[in-house]
Design a protein around this motif. Structure first.
Motif, PDB file in Angstrom:
ATOM      1  N   GLN A   1       0.836  -1.205   0.000  1.00  0.00           N
ATOM      2  CA  GLN A   1       0.000   0.000   0.000  1.00  0.00           C
ATOM      3  C   GLN A   1       0.865   1.246   0.000  1.00  0.00           C
ATOM      4  OE1 GLN A   1      -0.674   2.420   2.733  1.00  0.00           O
ATOM      5  NE2 GLN A   1      -1.847   3.542   1.192  1.00  0.00           N
ATOM      6  N   LYS A   2       1.911   1.247   0.795  1.00  0.00           N
ATOM      7  CA  LYS A   2       2.803   2.410   0.860  1.00  0.00           C
ATOM      8  C   LYS A   2       3.457   2.669  -0.494  1.00  0.00           C
ATOM      9  CE  LYS A   2       3.921   1.906   5.750  1.00  0.00           C
ATOM     10  NZ  LYS A   2       4.959   1.529   6.715  1.00  0.00           N
ATOM     11  N   GLN A   3       3.880   1.592  -1.155  1.00  0.00           N
ATOM     12  CA  GLN A   3       4.567   1.721  -2.437  1.00  0.00           C
ATOM     13  C   GLN A   3       3.618   2.046  -3.582  1.00  0.00           C
ATOM     14  OE1 GLN A   3       6.697  -1.945  -2.862  1.00  0.00           O
ATOM     15  NE2 GLN A   3       8.103  -1.486  -1.193  1.00  0.00           N
ATOM     16  N   SER A   4       2.335   1.710  -3.417  1.00  0.00           N
ATOM     17  CA  SER A   4       1.378   1.886  -4.510  1.00  0.00           C
ATOM     18  C   SER A   4       1.029   3.344  -4.783  1.00  0.00           C
ATOM     19  CB  SER A   4       0.084   1.125  -4.205  1.00  0.00           C
ATOM     20  OG  SER A   4      -0.678   1.798  -3.207  1.00  0.00           O
ATOM     21  N   GLY A   5       1.119   4.180  -3.751  1.00  0.00           N
ATOM     22  CA  GLY A   5       0.697   5.562  -3.900  1.00  0.00           C
ATOM     23  C   GLY A   5      -0.813   5.734  -3.774  1.00  0.00           C
TER      24      GLY A   5
ATOM     25  N   TYR B   1      -6.557   1.014  -2.221  1.00  0.00           N
ATOM     26  CA  TYR B   1      -5.665  -0.148  -2.236  1.00  0.00           C
ATOM     27  C   TYR B   1      -6.382  -1.384  -1.697  1.00  0.00           C
ATOM     28  CZ  TYR B   1      -1.484  -2.986  -1.855  1.00  0.00           C
ATOM     29  OH  TYR B   1      -0.554  -3.991  -1.999  1.00  0.00           O
ATOM     30  N   ALA B   2      -7.116  -1.213  -0.588  1.00  0.00           N
ATOM     31  CA  ALA B   2      -7.853  -2.339  -0.007  1.00  0.00           C
ATOM     32  C   ALA B   2      -8.856  -2.907  -1.011  1.00  0.00           C
ATOM     33  CB  ALA B   2      -8.558  -1.906   1.272  1.00  0.00           C
ATOM     34  N   GLU B   3      -9.572  -2.041  -1.696  1.00  0.00           N
ATOM     35  CA  GLU B   3     -10.527  -2.497  -2.708  1.00  0.00           C
ATOM     36  C   GLU B   3      -9.804  -3.209  -3.852  1.00  0.00           C
ATOM     37  OE1 GLU B   3     -12.807   0.946  -3.850  1.00  0.00           O
ATOM     38  OE2 GLU B   3     -13.942   0.942  -1.969  1.00  0.00           O
ATOM     39  N   MET B   4      -8.672  -2.677  -4.266  1.00  0.00           N
ATOM     40  CA  MET B   4      -7.936  -3.243  -5.384  1.00  0.00           C
ATOM     41  C   MET B   4      -7.468  -4.671  -5.101  1.00  0.00           C
ATOM     42  SD  MET B   4      -4.508  -1.811  -7.282  1.00  0.00           S
ATOM     43  CE  MET B   4      -3.304  -2.496  -6.142  1.00  0.00           C
ATOM     44  N   ILE B   5      -6.998  -4.923  -3.859  1.00  0.00           N
ATOM     45  CA  ILE B   5      -6.472  -6.261  -3.561  1.00  0.00           C
ATOM     46  C   ILE B   5      -7.483  -7.149  -2.841  1.00  0.00           C
ATOM     47  CG2 ILE B   5      -4.098  -5.427  -3.535  1.00  0.00           C
ATOM     48  CD1 ILE B   5      -4.188  -5.779  -0.458  1.00  0.00           C
ATOM     49  N   GLY B   6      -8.653  -6.592  -2.507  1.00  0.00           N
ATOM     50  CA  GLY B   6      -9.715  -7.403  -1.914  1.00  0.00           C
ATOM     51  C   GLY B   6      -9.599  -7.667  -0.431  1.00  0.00           C
ATOM     52  N   VAL B   7      -9.124  -6.674   0.323  1.00  0.00           N
ATOM     53  CA  VAL B   7      -9.110  -6.802   1.782  1.00  0.00           C
ATOM     54  C   VAL B   7      -9.984  -5.712   2.383  1.00  0.00           C
ATOM     55  CG1 VAL B   7      -6.820  -7.857   1.876  1.00  0.00           C
ATOM     56  CG2 VAL B   7      -7.034  -5.391   2.128  1.00  0.00           C
ATOM     57  N   ASN B   8     -10.365  -5.913   3.619  1.00  0.00           N
ATOM     58  CA  ASN B   8     -11.180  -4.941   4.326  1.00  0.00           C
ATOM     59  C   ASN B   8     -10.320  -3.726   4.690  1.00  0.00           C
ATOM     60  OD1 ASN B   8     -12.173  -3.709   6.964  1.00  0.00           O
ATOM     61  ND2 ASN B   8     -13.938  -4.948   6.356  1.00  0.00           N
ATOM     62  N   VAL B   9     -10.813  -2.538   4.372  1.00  0.00           N
ATOM     63  CA  VAL B   9     -10.038  -1.324   4.638  1.00  0.00           C
ATOM     64  C   VAL B   9      -9.777  -1.145   6.135  1.00  0.00           C
ATOM     65  CG1 VAL B   9     -12.000   0.278   4.678  1.00  0.00           C
ATOM     66  CG2 VAL B   9      -9.735   1.120   4.048  1.00  0.00           C
ATOM     67  N   CYS B  10     -10.733  -1.507   6.971  1.00  0.00           N
ATOM     68  CA  CYS B  10     -10.539  -1.378   8.427  1.00  0.00           C
ATOM     69  C   CYS B  10      -9.414  -2.301   8.918  1.00  0.00           C
ATOM     70  CB  CYS B  10     -11.834  -1.676   9.175  1.00  0.00           C
ATOM     71  SG  CYS B  10     -13.128  -0.459   8.870  1.00  0.00           S
ATOM     72  N   SER B  11      -9.345  -3.503   8.333  1.00  0.00           N
ATOM     73  CA  SER B  11      -8.266  -4.425   8.699  1.00  0.00           C
ATOM     74  C   SER B  11      -6.920  -3.867   8.257  1.00  0.00           C
ATOM     75  CB  SER B  11      -8.498  -5.795   8.057  1.00  0.00           C
ATOM     76  OG  SER B  11      -9.672  -6.388   8.552  1.00  0.00           O
TER      77      SER B  11
END
Length: 100
Positions: free
Chosen positions: A18-22, A28-38
């Motif tokens: 996430q840090k490297q993605s900008g 980023y969470a949506e893009m990789i399929g994880v919960n943003v709160c997590s």
């Protein structure tokens, strides 16, 4: 894989990504399929762990005089460490000084 089944190592890679993605956390969470709160919770956890284990920086004065390294810490302590000491002994002195 569900977020709660991810290992800390996997979360570390996700946080680094996430840090490297900008991208912001949500994108980023949506893009990789994880919960943003997590994602945010793991970022906080890693930041706290880093802050808890990270020693403060100190200024090293050079040149070496009389066969000793002179260190002056922000807390006012000044150490003259003989260069004849081994690494373990030097680390012991430095750890002591940082905790004072």
């Amino acid at each position: 894989m569900r977020a709660k089944n991810k290992t800390p190592q996997e979360w570390s890679a996700i946080v680094s990504g996430q840090k490297q993605s900008g991208l912001n956390n949500k994108a980023y969470a949506e893009m990789i399929g994880v919960n943003v709160c997590s994602l945010v919770a793991w970022k906080r956890r890693f930041k706290k762990e880093t802050n808890d284990t990270q020693a403060p920086l100190v200024e090293v004065s050079i040149p070496v005089q009389n066969g000793a390294l002179s260190l002056r810490f922000p807390n006012g302590i000044e150490l003259q460490i003989p260069l004849s000491l081994g690494n373990t002994q030097i680390l012991t002195f430095l750890n002591w000084a940082v905790r004072q």
